[in-house]
Design an enzyme around this catalytic site. Sequence first.
Site, PDB file in Angstrom:
ATOM      1  N   GLU A   1      -7.583  16.377  17.766  1.00 30.97           N
ATOM      2  CA  GLU A   1      -6.251  16.099  18.094  1.00 30.97           C
ATOM      3  C   GLU A   1      -5.450  15.651  16.667  1.00 30.97           C
ATOM      4  O   GLU A   1      -4.398  16.350  16.467  1.00 30.97           O
ATOM      5  CB  GLU A   1      -5.735  14.998  19.097  1.00 30.97           C
ATOM      6  CG  GLU A   1      -6.121  15.459  20.328  1.00 30.97           C
ATOM      7  CD  GLU A   1      -6.004  14.184  21.254  1.00 30.97           C
ATOM      8  OE1 GLU A   1      -5.300  14.236  22.257  1.00 30.97           O
ATOM      9  OE2 GLU A   1      -6.888  13.399  21.214  1.00 30.97           O
TER      10      GLU A   1
ATOM     11  N   SER B   1       7.978   8.213 -11.782  1.00 34.89           N
ATOM     12  CA  SER B   1       6.858   8.995 -10.889  1.00 34.89           C
ATOM     13  C   SER B   1       5.488   8.606 -11.065  1.00 34.89           C
ATOM     14  O   SER B   1       4.458   9.151 -10.351  1.00 34.89           O
ATOM     15  CB  SER B   1       7.000  10.451 -11.269  1.00 34.89           C
ATOM     16  OG  SER B   1       6.821  10.645 -12.638  1.00 34.89           O
TER      17      SER B   1
ATOM     18  N   ASN C   1     -12.549  10.752  24.361  1.00 40.77           N
ATOM     19  CA  ASN C   1     -11.249  11.357  23.799  1.00 40.77           C
ATOM     20  C   ASN C   1     -11.430  12.378  22.443  1.00 40.77           C
ATOM     21  O   ASN C   1     -12.069  12.046  21.603  1.00 40.77           O
ATOM     22  CB  ASN C   1     -10.022  10.831  23.608  1.00 40.77           C
ATOM     23  CG  ASN C   1      -9.640  10.218  24.955  1.00 40.77           C
ATOM     24  OD1 ASN C   1      -9.667  10.835  25.824  1.00 40.77           O
ATOM     25  ND2 ASN C   1      -8.900   8.913  24.862  1.00 40.77           N
TER      26      ASN C   1
ATOM     27  N   ASN D   1       8.020  18.564 -20.361  1.00 43.84           N
ATOM     28  CA  ASN D   1       8.062  19.734 -19.225  1.00 43.84           C
ATOM     29  C   ASN D   1       7.125  20.677 -19.244  1.00 43.84           C
ATOM     30  O   ASN D   1       6.687  21.249 -17.981  1.00 43.84           O
ATOM     31  CB  ASN D   1       9.527  20.701 -19.533  1.00 43.84           C
ATOM     32  CG  ASN D   1      10.699  19.580 -19.326  1.00 43.84           C
ATOM     33  OD1 ASN D   1      10.534  18.576 -19.084  1.00 43.84           O
ATOM     34  ND2 ASN D   1      11.776  20.348 -19.721  1.00 43.84           N
TER      35      ASN D   1
ATOM     36  N   TYR E   1      13.980  23.567 -16.535  1.00 42.29           N
ATOM     37  CA  TYR E   1      13.403  22.373 -15.871  1.00 42.29           C
ATOM     38  C   TYR E   1      14.516  21.630 -15.127  1.00 42.29           C
ATOM     39  O   TYR E   1      15.650  21.573 -15.752  1.00 42.29           O
ATOM     40  CB  TYR E   1      12.661  21.531 -16.923  1.00 42.29           C
ATOM     41  CG  TYR E   1      12.254  20.138 -16.349  1.00 42.29           C
ATOM     42  CD1 TYR E   1      10.895  20.057 -15.501  1.00 42.29           C
ATOM     43  CD2 TYR E   1      13.114  18.997 -16.260  1.00 42.29           C
ATOM     44  CE1 TYR E   1      10.706  18.843 -14.630  1.00 42.29           C
ATOM     45  CE2 TYR E   1      12.702  17.766 -15.618  1.00 42.29           C
ATOM     46  CZ  TYR E   1      11.570  17.588 -14.792  1.00 42.29           C
ATOM     47  OH  TYR E   1      11.149  16.574 -14.327  1.00 42.29           O
TER      48      TYR E   1
ATOM     49  N   THR F   1      -6.585  36.202  27.434  1.00 36.00           N
ATOM     50  CA  THR F   1      -5.296  36.565  26.550  1.00 36.00           C
ATOM     51  C   THR F   1      -4.276  35.853  27.625  1.00 36.00           C
ATOM     52  O   THR F   1      -4.574  35.914  28.823  1.00 36.00           O
ATOM     53  CB  THR F   1      -5.213  38.067  26.759  1.00 36.00           C
ATOM     54  OG1 THR F   1      -4.978  38.565  28.099  1.00 36.00           O
ATOM     55  CG2 THR F   1      -6.090  38.854  25.744  1.00 36.00           C
ATOM     56  N   HIS F   2      -3.175  35.477  26.949  1.00 39.75           N
ATOM     57  CA  HIS F   2      -2.270  34.434  27.590  1.00 39.75           C
ATOM     58  C   HIS F   2      -3.055  33.528  28.268  1.00 39.75           C
ATOM     59  O   HIS F   2      -2.305  33.020  29.493  1.00 39.75           O
ATOM     60  CB  HIS F   2      -1.543  35.350  28.886  1.00 39.75           C
ATOM     61  CG  HIS F   2      -0.978  36.627  28.496  1.00 39.75           C
ATOM     62  ND1 HIS F   2       0.298  36.895  27.746  1.00 39.75           N
ATOM     63  CD2 HIS F   2      -1.691  37.945  28.467  1.00 39.75           C
ATOM     64  CE1 HIS F   2       0.367  38.283  27.598  1.00 39.75           C
ATOM     65  NE2 HIS F   2      -0.811  38.677  27.790  1.00 39.75           N
TER      66      HIS F   2
ATOM     67  N   LYS G   1     -13.583   7.385  29.526  1.00 42.08           N
ATOM     68  CA  LYS G   1     -12.861   8.143  28.577  1.00 42.08           C
ATOM     69  C   LYS G   1     -13.680   8.694  27.259  1.00 42.08           C
ATOM     70  O   LYS G   1     -14.083   7.608  26.782  1.00 42.08           O
ATOM     71  CB  LYS G   1     -11.442   7.831  28.213  1.00 42.08           C
ATOM     72  CG  LYS G   1     -10.511   7.870  29.224  1.00 42.08           C
ATOM     73  CD  LYS G   1      -9.961   9.186  29.542  1.00 42.08           C
ATOM     74  CE  LYS G   1      -8.724   9.418  28.956  1.00 42.08           C
ATOM     75  NZ  LYS G   1      -8.092  10.559  28.633  1.00 42.08           N
TER      76      LYS G   1
ATOM     77  N   GLN H   1      10.296  17.113 -10.117  1.00 41.09           N
ATOM     78  CA  GLN H   1       9.290  15.646  -9.821  1.00 41.09           C
ATOM     79  C   GLN H   1       8.924  15.632  -8.227  1.00 41.09           C
ATOM     80  O   GLN H   1       8.020  15.183  -8.038  1.00 41.09           O
ATOM     81  CB  GLN H   1      10.003  14.736 -10.380  1.00 41.09           C
ATOM     82  CG  GLN H   1       9.013  13.438 -10.267  1.00 41.09           C
ATOM     83  CD  GLN H   1       9.848  12.388 -11.292  1.00 41.09           C
ATOM     84  OE1 GLN H   1       9.773  12.392 -12.358  1.00 41.09           O
ATOM     85  NE2 GLN H   1      10.229  11.216 -10.496  1.00 41.09           N
TER      86      GLN H   1
ATOM     87  N   SER I   1     -10.981   4.989  25.286  1.00 40.66           N
ATOM     88  CA  SER I   1      -9.997   4.640  25.962  1.00 40.66           C
ATOM     89  C   SER I   1      -9.893   2.896  25.893  1.00 40.66           C
ATOM     90  O   SER I   1     -10.877   2.492  26.406  1.00 40.66           O
ATOM     91  CB  SER I   1      -9.348   5.139  27.212  1.00 40.66           C
ATOM     92  OG  SER I   1      -8.626   4.171  27.677  1.00 40.66           O
TER      93      SER I   1
END
Length: 490
Positions: free
Chosen positions: A313, A23, A308, A133, A340, A178-179, A306, A345, A300
Amino acid sequence: MMKMWSGRFRQPLDPQFERWQRSFEFDRRLLRYELAAGAAHARALKNAGVLSADELISILEALQKIGESDSQVSQNPRDPSTSLRAGLGHRNDTCSVHVEDDEAEDVHHYLEKQLVALIGETGYKLHSGRSRNEQIATDLRLYVRAAIDELRYELSEICAAFIHRAEQAGTAAMPAYTHLQHAEPVLVAHWLLAYLEMLLRDADRLAGCRARLNACPLGSGAVAGATLSLDRTFMAKELEFVSPTANSIDATSDRDFVLEFVNDLSILALHLSRWAEEMILFASHEFGFIHLPEAYSTGSSAMPQKKNPDLMELVRGKTGRVIGDANALMVILKGLPLAYNKDLQETQEPLFDATETMMNVLPLVTGFMKAVEFDFDRMNAGAQSGFMNAWAAATYLVNRGVPSRLAHEQVGKAVKLCLEKNCELRDLTLEELRGLNSAFDERFYECLKPASVLAMHDVIGGTAPERVRQAMASTKKKIDSLREEVHAHA
Ligand code: ARG
């Protein structure tokens, strides 16, 4: 290379399995906490008479050195009394993601190897009476605690940016939906305060998580408690925990603090994702409520015109990732018998991923929020059309004794008439209105105005400007006290 456990084995591990089960590649992030926990354990060993004073000093100095060479902590190595404790804070940029070791199985093994390389066999004494542990459980609690402090700091910065924008918005109005359909006008500040409520609850949830995890597993051993009589209260204090954990089985095997933390992060991410979604919509040509800051937008490669909303996003997209981490954690833990199991892990990577993802997202959200431009003209205009005063119109009738259901029906008919005539309620003549209900008079037109519609929502938590002013003041106070708190932890 000596393993931490090879005595009873006749055969070496299959090399592929050996590499695969390590690990270190990810748990090296925990090095600073492993060092701090090691120092606390060393002191307890000295107090229990297992280490001599000289051995303690040599171990503490070596730990210090390892920390420094990893640029983790830098204090006076000659003063073991202050050593390492100050290294408990979490700094994303100094997390030891870069230490390399092709042989270390995990961060615990890595540290032991380094220690022995520096001070010889005395280094092996540090592991007296302890188990990995309890170590991993301790390191993870320290990691999450520090991450919470850092994330709450970043969250307080976001809140400061939001409240500043709310103050700047003054009495500007916008449509509430709303909606995703025009509903009623609200103050822009009221809309921003909605996000502040969510974000302040997020900060609060993280504080609750911090309070619950703030107990020290050291001395829990492998499952049944340490085999040496170590002062657990002392070790807890050394690491700034409130107390030792109460049960060794629980302490070595539960990760509910990780679950809670990453689920808290999911909720935070989800709130930011809803905000990001609104930013994306509002930046569209159709809404035009905001102008994207160029510093946080992209173009773009094909369409020259553009701009963006990539940052927004990605905020939305990263949310899926953090929720996925939370989900992975739940599934990893759900079938594990106490105590444990190595499956545990597997809880590390989702934890690190969610933490680092949010650590990177939050400052960008603050930057965006400071820079985004609101188009108050468009927002105000949006708040004046589309029958957003219809409920206010019905209330006008209700205030004149008309039963609500009938008032609703009659204003609905007025709206229908407007749709036929392609106009707003304010454009109907008194004659047309009286045809629906004789209670309509001149004062009706006053009540349709955006300012009256806003003022009508005069309840605690409503959008009447005076109520919003009060809400803003009390939210500001909450943000100030959050800021005070996070600066104290920083
Ligand atoms: N790397 C291990 C983990 O993250 C440390 C604990 C190992 N304990 C053990 N009994 N093998 O869980």
